[in-house]
Design an enzyme around this catalytic site. Structure first.
Site, short mmCIF file in Angstrom:
data_model
loop_
_atom_site.label_atom_id
_atom_site.label_comp_id
_atom_site.label_asym_id
_atom_site.label_seq_id
_atom_site.Cartn_x
_atom_site.Cartn_y
_atom_site.Cartn_z
CE LYS B 82 -28.17 -10.42 -30.73
NZ LYS B 82 -28.37 -11.79 -29.83
N GLY B 154 -20.98 -14.35 -35.13
CA GLY B 154 -20.89 -13.78 -36.30
C GLY B 154 -19.57 -14.63 -37.04
NE ARG B 166 -18.04 -32.64 -27.67
CZ ARG B 166 -18.75 -33.82 -27.63
NH1 ARG B 166 -19.16 -34.42 -26.51
NH2 ARG B 166 -18.74 -34.78 -28.75
N GLY B 215 -22.09 -19.17 -33.97
CA GLY B 215 -21.67 -20.01 -35.08
C GLY B 215 -22.26 -20.93 -35.98
CB SER B 237 -24.20 -14.15 -39.49
OG SER B 237 -23.74 -13.34 -38.47
#
EC number: 4.3.3.6
Lengths: 195, 295
Positions: B82, B154, B166, B215, B237
């Site tokens: 990153k 996270g 969506r 997520g 994570s």
């Protein structure tokens, strides 16, 4: 009608399905090993060979795939697919499905920044075949009975051994479907063998 | 024959090879090996996973080059890293180190609040986050070769990634169904470059690979994102903050491949141990929302 499967555990499956389209071809997306009984030829797509191998083992594909190839049914591997087909892998003790007498080195051109495209002369296919090389392998050695179809910079990048076809590059990422048509012809011919 | 590097085909093609796979965040060589062994298609080398970045606060920057190098030496699958939004030099350093893909990421503290990187200038390909088609198309306009949802990194909460996926999918369908004379108005309304929308309409598909991120915490989350149209999944994570990273990693890889095989996913989800602790989005303060970084 001939049935050609694309091994769909990971990688550029959709592109191969599109490239194989022909009036007499039914393309099967293969996610379960039982589906191998319904097909006359199989494509190992590009993707990550380590990931595919893990899923091949996990889902009981290993023996059925070997058996499929032993029966002499045509198999076409691009990039990671060629790695799966090789009997020898540079720097690795064990090969994967090991159906073709070639020695393949993974990531042989280097990292992604060294990935490139060029035009290739491919025996039996054309002199202007678009070759997209992405973290591509090289066929370092080809055994007896292996027909070298294309070279780049003195290195083998496409080869055929009887019903098995392998290339380092990704014909499926282009709109030039000649490699796939060549494979479809191989499958068609394999079915014409008199009983 | 002439050899051309860094072309759109080569950069976008690299992402095509990742399809149907899982890209995992790792902070050292040992985690990278676990990820590779579990069947990850690539690893993202970084200093801290997003939930730790959240907890640590302060400025989050590109990882120490030593970490990136250690990870590169540990695995044979592609290594991503990153860079901060708009940080030209961080991106150039990662390119010079031979990283296979750069994520211009909102997980790190932005270096430029106005301009994203001109990704066309680079040989290395980029992935960027987006919340909707307008944002995705702006990034593609700048040269991104792969898109992912931003989600809310996270948090272990899938709701934002679902919202973004969506939204993008419905906007893509809308553009494909539009007549050409409606496209410029749509481009203006969603802030998208006209030519990208035209390409979507003409080809009937989004021009680059589109992954889910932000997520994903369980195998079922990964399968959900695949069903909503993701080409693959980033897990930050979710793996190394779970009780049993090896098991979680393998289960998420398999659920991503067989995202419609519910019996299998149920089987995979048994006795996984505790997933990472999640955060309810409404409890996040506005300043802590990573998805609002960049535009």
């Amino acid at each position: 009608m001939i049935n050609i499967g694309v091994l769909a555990l990971q990688g550029a499956v959709r592109e191969h399905v599109k490239a194989l389209q022909a009036p007499d071809v039914n393309v099967v997306v293969v996610k379960k090993s039982e589906q191998l009984d319904q097909i006359d030829g199989l494509v190992f797509p590009g993707g990550e060979s380590t990931t595919m191998r893990r899923l091949i083992n996990k889902y009981g594909f290993y023996e059925p795939l070997k058996h499929f190839a032993e029966k002499g049914k045509p198999v076409f591997g691009t990039c990671a697919g060629a790695i799966l087909m090789a009997k020898e892998l540079v720097g690795h003790k064990e090969p994967h499905i090991a159906v073709m007498d070639i020695t393949v080195e993974r990531n042989a051109f280097g990292r992604q920044r060294e990935s490139f495209e060029t035009l290739l002369k491919v025996k039996g296919i054309g002199e202007d075949v678009e070759g997209i090389f992405i973290r591509a392998p090289i066929i370092r050695q080809a055994g007896e009975g292996v027909d070298v179809l294309a070279e780049y910079d003195g290195e083998i990048v496409a080869a055929r051994q009887g019903p098995f076809l392998a290339c380092s590059y990704h014909p499926e990422l282009t709109d030039d479907f000649r490699m796939h048509q060549y494979f479809v012809k191989m499958v068609r011919e394999s079915m014409e063998v008199p009983a | 024959m002439e050899k051309r590097t860094g072309t759109d085909l080569v950069k976008r093609g690299m992402a095509e090879m990742q399809k149907g796979g899982v890209i995992m965040d790792v902070v050292n060589a040992e985690q990278a090996k676990i990820a590779e062994e579990a069947g990850a298609v690539a690893v993202m080398a970084l200093e801290r996973v997003p939930s730790d970045i959240r907890a640590a606060g302060g400025v989050a920057r590109m990882a120490d080059p030593t970490i990136v190098e250690d990870v590169q030496n540990a695995v044979s699958i592609p290594v991503m890293a990153k860079a901060r939004i708009g940080h030209i030099v961080e991106a150039r350093l990662l390119e010079a180190m031979g990283v296979d893909y750069i994520d211009e990421s909102e997980v790190l503290t932005p270096a430029d609040e106005v301009y994203h990187l001109n990704k066309r200038d680079f040989t290395v390909p980029f992935v960027c986050g987006a919340r909707d088609l307008g944002e995705a198309a702006r990034r593609i306009g700048e040269g991104a070769s792969m898109i992912r949802t931003k989600g809310e990194p996270g948090t272990g909460n899938i709701v934002e990634a679902v919202r973004h996926m969506r939204m993008m999918q419905s906007q893509i369908k809308k553009v494909i169904g539009m007549s050409e004379d409606e496209l410029m108005t749509e481009a203006k309304n969603i802030g998208a470059p006209f030519n990208i929308l035209l390409e979507i309409k003409e080809t009937g598909k989004f021009p680059v690979v589109n992954f889910a991120a932000g997520g994903v915490a369980t195998p079922a989350d990964a399968a959900l994102m695949m069903q909503l149209g993701a080409d693959g999944v980033f897990v930050g994570s979710g793996i190394f903050k779970s009780d049993n990273p090896e098991k979680f990693a393998r289960a998420i890889v398999e659920a991503t491949t067989h995202y419609e095989d519910y019996k299998l996913i149920a089987e995979l989800s048994k006795d996984l141990g505790t997933a990472m602790k999640g955060i309810e989005i409404s409890t996040l303060e506005k300043k802590d929302r990573m998805q609002d970084r960049g535009w």
